[in-house]
Design a protein around this motif. Structure first.
Motif, PDB file in Angstrom:
ATOM      1  N   ASN A 149       0.827  -1.205   0.000  1.00  0.00           N
ATOM      2  CA  ASN A 149       0.000   0.000   0.000  1.00  0.00           C
ATOM      3  C   ASN A 149       0.864   1.259   0.000  1.00  0.00           C
ATOM      4  O   ASN A 149       0.558   2.236  -0.698  1.00  0.00           O
ATOM      5  N   GLU A 150       1.950   1.230   0.778  1.00  0.00           N
ATOM      6  CA  GLU A 150       2.863   2.368   0.803  1.00  0.00           C
ATOM      7  C   GLU A 150       3.482   2.602  -0.573  1.00  0.00           C
ATOM      8  O   GLU A 150       3.590   3.740  -1.040  1.00  0.00           O
ATOM      9  N   VAL A 151       3.890   1.514  -1.228  1.00  0.00           N
ATOM     10  CA  VAL A 151       4.478   1.627  -2.568  1.00  0.00           C
ATOM     11  C   VAL A 151       3.452   2.152  -3.558  1.00  0.00           C
ATOM     12  O   VAL A 151       3.745   3.033  -4.374  1.00  0.00           O
ATOM     13  N   GLU A 152       2.232   1.646  -3.480  1.00  0.00           N
ATOM     14  CA  GLU A 152       1.174   2.082  -4.394  1.00  0.00           C
ATOM     15  C   GLU A 152       0.895   3.571  -4.233  1.00  0.00           C
ATOM     16  O   GLU A 152       0.697   4.290  -5.227  1.00  0.00           O
ATOM     17  N   GLN A 153       0.880   4.052  -3.018  1.00  0.00           N
ATOM     18  CA  GLN A 153       0.644   5.473  -2.785  1.00  0.00           C
ATOM     19  C   GLN A 153       1.738   6.323  -3.427  1.00  0.00           C
ATOM     20  O   GLN A 153       1.458   7.365  -4.035  1.00  0.00           O
ATOM     21  N   GLN A 154       2.981   5.881  -3.292  1.00  0.00           N
ATOM     22  CA  GLN A 154       4.090   6.621  -3.898  1.00  0.00           C
ATOM     23  C   GLN A 154       4.020   6.577  -5.421  1.00  0.00           C
ATOM     24  O   GLN A 154       4.309   7.568  -6.099  1.00  0.00           O
ATOM     25  N   LEU A 155       3.627   5.431  -5.956  1.00  0.00           N
ATOM     26  CA  LEU A 155       3.488   5.316  -7.408  1.00  0.00           C
ATOM     27  C   LEU A 155       2.401   6.251  -7.928  1.00  0.00           C
ATOM     28  O   LEU A 155       2.565   6.886  -8.975  1.00  0.00           O
ATOM     29  N   GLU A 156       1.297   6.346  -7.190  1.00  0.00           N
ATOM     30  CA  GLU A 156       0.200   7.231  -7.590  1.00  0.00           C
ATOM     31  C   GLU A 156       0.654   8.687  -7.569  1.00  0.00           C
ATOM     32  O   GLU A 156       0.313   9.468  -8.472  1.00  0.00           O
TER      33      GLU A 156
END
Length: 219
Positions: free
Chosen positions: A200-207
């Motif tokens: 989830n942390e990675v996805e937020q940064q990708l977004e």
């Protein structure tokens, strides 16, 4: 810096970089770049006698990592294909400064800067860290024969070196997001909830990166 996601995972020996890289690569469908470790013919001798074998060991790692990143840039990043790596090539200087005598370090650093000046830079870094007990436990569990002679003092010093390196990295690259993961508190191998938190942390940064790139493309 490439617009395609290029994530590097870093941290001390045995903390779980490759395991996490595999899981994230599978989840996000990114190309997985794994560093060459056990193929290094000097590594076993290095752990037995660091002073005698440090230069050969570090030069092998540097040359192989350079070649890997060169290939990754040509085949993936230049084609805007996403990559996740279980190392960042700048780790070479962490180990070199710890293990090489001054005369050899100077030569090594010159070669390092020549080889890496045009290398692709990750646009996200995941930093795994933990106590010496956690690091030793994870090294023991993975059971690599060549790692059985690692000195505890060496592992402890490297953990401190990584902390200083990460503080420096964040000050020099304020535009590159860093996700810090405490291995003493999160075990993404045993606990699915911990892995999902990291994803989830990675996805937020990708977004966030996608939004920034979209805004820049419109200006």
């Amino acid at each position: 810096m490439t617009d395609a996601p290029f994530i590097a995972i870093e941290g001390p020996i045995g903390i779980g970089k490759t395991s996490l890289a595999k899981k994230l690569a599978a989840h996000f469908d990114f190309h997985l770049l794994k560093e060459i470790v056990e193929e290094n013919p000097f590594l076993g001798k290095f752990y037995e006698n660091i002073e005698e074998w440090s230069f050969q060991t570090e030069m092998f790692f540097l040359c192989n990592r350079f070649k890997q990143l060169e290939d990754i840039e040509k085949k993936y990043l230049s084609e805007q294909k996403s990559v996740i790596a279980d190392y960042h090539i700048s780790k070479n200087m962490i180990f070199a400064r710890r293990t090489l005598p001054e005369d050899k370090l100077e030569k090594y650093e010159q070669i390092y800067h020549i080889l890496t000046k045009d290398m692709p830079v990750p646009n996200m870094l995941i930093y795994l860290y933990g106590s010496l007990d956690t690091i030793v436990d994870r090294i023991r569990k993975r059971g690599r024969d060549i790692e059985q002679n690692i000195q505890l003092s060496y592992l402890s010093q490297l953990a401190e070196d990584y902390e200083r390196y990460m503080d420096h990295f964040e000050s020099v690259h304020p535009d590159i997001p860093v996700i810090r993961i405490n291995g003493d508190k999160l075990d993404f191998i045993r606990h699915q909830n911990d892995l999902e938190w990291i994803m989830n942390e990675v996805e937020q940064q990708l977004e966030q990166s996608r939004s920034i790139n979209l805004k820049e493309s419109k200006t």
